[in-house]
Design a protein around this motif. Structure first.
Motif: not given
Ligand SMILES: Nc1ncnc2c1ncn2[C@@H]1O[C@H](COP(=O)(O)OP(=O)(O)OP(=O)(O)O)[C@@H](O)[C@H]1O
Length: 269
Positions: A37-40, A42-45
């Motif tokens: 889901g959103s915020g999991a 994924k993009s951070t990886i």
């Molecule tokens: N540059 C940043 N600074 C601070 N917090 C961040 C940053 N980027 C992401 N986060 C936080 O890190 C967590 C993981 O975010 P991420 O974007 O990796 O999730 P995601 O699974 O890719 O979500 P989505 O599907 O919504 O893109 C979230 O709580 C987000 O708010």
């Protein structure tokens, strides 16, 4: 050997842990979908693997070499086998450049020659005939064509690993399957290792060899797509399948792997 191997990855944004102890790997010709889901996280990886954020711990191995242990100066060359495409084809392409120059960008960055031939081959590989598309500007392209240009730019260096972060998120439904099927074909035909990030389980089901499920910064379950969808072990995976089933109008066969529908029915009944 897996071309990309992530081991015990931790990423923090300030005091907040966004990714906690994540391990995953992708082999040649394999497509792994990272769903959640959103915020999991994924993009951070994806961003950590691509060098856009600095991990606080763990290892990222490309062809067996740990990027994070290498000197900073060496990291760019070590990342050459890795390419990333992002979800937004509108902001990711420079509007003032023609398609041929956009696709050639990584060749300039990495000082690689034979540019005209490589650009034409990359455009062909994504289904955009160079004669028709090479001289266009991004504003002369549809969203789907823009995303294919972004993909051609990623393929032009002939990478071993492609990270596709929600590549269909901004496309309308009719174009999504074409884009994801193209990723699958690139894995099958070019032996590309693809890490595909999505929140769409039905889409993951369509193309993945393996699926990793992410929740609150951690991978809660991973395995062959078949196994994860037919016999999910973690309650969060169950919840994702139920939500996707509801979204598909109650048809579990849309979410379960195509090859094992009778087994899916047996479980569902
Ligand atoms: N540059 C940043 N600074 C601070 N917090 C961040 C940053 N980027 C992401 N986060 C936080 O890190 C967590 C993981 O975010 P991420 O974007 O990796 O999730 P995601 O699974 O890719 O979500 P989505 O599907 O919504 O893109 C979230 O709580 C987000 O708010």
């Amino acid at each position: 050997m897996r071309v990309l191997e992530v081991q015990g990855l931790h990423v923090r944004y300030g005091k907040r842990a966004a990714v906690h102890d994540v391990s995953l790997g992708v082999a040649r010709g394999e497509l792994l979908s990272l769903v959640g889901g959103s915020g999991a996280g994924k993009s951070t990886i994806a961003h950590a693997v691509a060098g856009l954020v600095a991990p606080s711990g763990g290892a990222i191995l490309v062809n067996g070499v740990d990027l994070l242990a290498a000197p900073r100066r060496a990291q760019r060359a070590l990342r050459l086998p890795l390419q990333l495409i992002l979800q937004d084809p509108y902001s990711s392409l420079p509007n003032h450049l023609r398609v041929r120059s956009i696709v050639a960008e990584p060749l300039l960055v990495h000082r690689l020659g034979d540019r005209a031939r490589r650009v034409a081959a990359a455009l062909d590989a994504v289904g955009l005939p160079p004669r028709e598309f090479a001289e266009r500007y991004p504003h002369q392209l549809s969203g789907g064509q823009r995303q294919r240009v972004a993909l051609a730019r990623a393929l032009v260096t002939d990478p071993a690993v492609l990270i596709a972060d929600e590549p269909t998120a901004m496309l309308d439904a009719t174009l999504r399957a074409g884009m994801t099927d193209l990723l699958k074909r690139l894995a099958d035909e070019r032996g590309l290792a693809v890490l595909h990030i999505t929140h769409d389980l039905a889409m993951a089901r369509r193309i993945s060899d393996r699926i990793a499920v992410m929740h609150r910064g951690a991978i809660v379950e991973q395995g062959p797509a078949h196994q994860v969808l037919i016999a999910p072990e973690h309650p969060y995976t169950h919840a994702l399948i139920t939500a996707a089933t509801r979204h598909q109008g109650g048809n579990r066969d849309q979410v379960r792997p195509a090859g094992d529908v009778p087994a899916a029915r047996a479980i569902a009944s």
